[in-house]
Design an enzyme around this catalytic site. Structure first.
Site, PDB file in Angstrom:
ATOM      1  N   CYS A  98       0.875  -1.169   0.000  1.00 22.09           N
ATOM      2  CA  CYS A  98       0.000   0.000   0.000  1.00 22.09           C
ATOM      3  C   CYS A  98       0.910   1.216   0.000  1.00 22.09           C
ATOM      4  O   CYS A  98       1.494   1.551   1.028  1.00 22.09           O
ATOM      5  CB  CYS A  98      -0.929   0.013   1.211  1.00 22.09           C
ATOM      6  SG  CYS A  98      -2.089   1.409   1.176  1.00 22.09           S
ATOM      7  N   GLU A 155      -2.979   0.799  -6.568  1.00 22.82           N
ATOM      8  CA  GLU A 155      -1.951  -0.176  -6.915  1.00 22.82           C
ATOM      9  C   GLU A 155      -1.639  -0.036  -8.398  1.00 22.82           C
ATOM     10  O   GLU A 155      -2.492   0.396  -9.185  1.00 22.82           O
ATOM     11  CB  GLU A 155      -2.399  -1.610  -6.618  1.00 22.82           C
ATOM     12  CG  GLU A 155      -2.626  -1.927  -5.155  1.00 22.82           C
ATOM     13  CD  GLU A 155      -1.360  -1.992  -4.317  1.00 22.82           C
ATOM     14  OE1 GLU A 155      -0.258  -1.694  -4.855  1.00 22.82           O
ATOM     15  OE2 GLU A 155      -1.459  -2.329  -3.127  1.00 22.82           O
TER      16      GLU A 155
END
Length: 223
Positions: free
Chosen positions: A2, A105
């Site tokens: 993350c 992402e």
């Protein structure tokens, strides 16, 4: 993994989703946080419990103890953090929650890295598991935090092999509690995160790769 996320709703909306029954020492603020591209190395609103009350503080995203001679880390693996030399004290005494709306992402497509925005299908906020160096109230870089991640499963594997732990409100409150032991926190991390089927995603502009870019257009689907 993350490495970027959003925190654009108001703190009141996040706290309402978490639940109103907990004692808290947090000033009322209905204004949206308004961050559409939260990057490591910046200060982020972090929720923690101190002296049986919830507190919301701006805390540096990134952590490196004094003996660590490498760049600061931004994520900690849930599978190993509780037993590691670096993270065990944070796991036991520095558990926290990061409010978010979704995370980004990147996936390799046709020779370029394409960013995706991942969020809950029901539109509710995300309660991201975090650990850091308390008490989180002095506002210095020695009190940094990390987002706790786990192996991705099911369709999320198509985007990345790691993902942040996202808790339900009940699991988040247990995670935050000063009465929860490190071993109990391991159980919460293993059993309390939302499954992949609760999330959806879409491709977004590559402009999100520049942390200086902000604005709602960063989370809009590519057409």
């Amino acid at each position: 993994m993350c490495g970027r996320f959003t925190q654009y709703n108001s703190r009141e909306e996040y706290l309402a989703f978490l639940g109103e029954e907990a004692e808290r020492d947090i000033p009322y603020d209905p204004e949206p946080v308004g961050r559409y591209n939260v990057a490591p190395g910046t200060r982020v609103l972090l929720l923690s419990e101190r002296r049986s009350q919830l507190h919301l503080d701006p805390v540096h995203w990134g952590y490196a103890p004094e003996w660590w001679n490498k760049p600061a880390l931004i994520n900690a693996r849930s599978e190993t953090a509780a037993g590691s030399r670096m993270f065990r004290p944070l796991w036991e005494h520095g558990r926290a929650i990061v409010f978010a709306d979704g995370w980004f992402e990147w996936k390799q497509q046709n020779g370029v890295k394409q960013p995706f925005f991942i969020y809950r299908k029901d539109g509710n906020p995300l309660l991201l598991a975090a650990i850091g160096k308390p008490p989180f109230e002095n506002g210095n870089d020695q009190e940094g935090f990390l987002i706790v991640t786990a192996a991705a499963d099911e369709e999320l594997l198509d985007i990345h092999d790691r993902r942040p732990l996202v808790y339900s409100p009940d699991a988040a409150r247990k995670w935050l509690s000063e009465n929860t032991t490190g071993k109990e926190a391991e159980d919460i991390a293993r059993e309390g995160s939302l499954p992949a089927e609760d999330f959806t995603w879409h491709p977004v502009s590559r402009a999100v790769g520049n942390p200086g870019n902000q604005g709602r257009e960063l989370i809009e689907p590519l057409t």
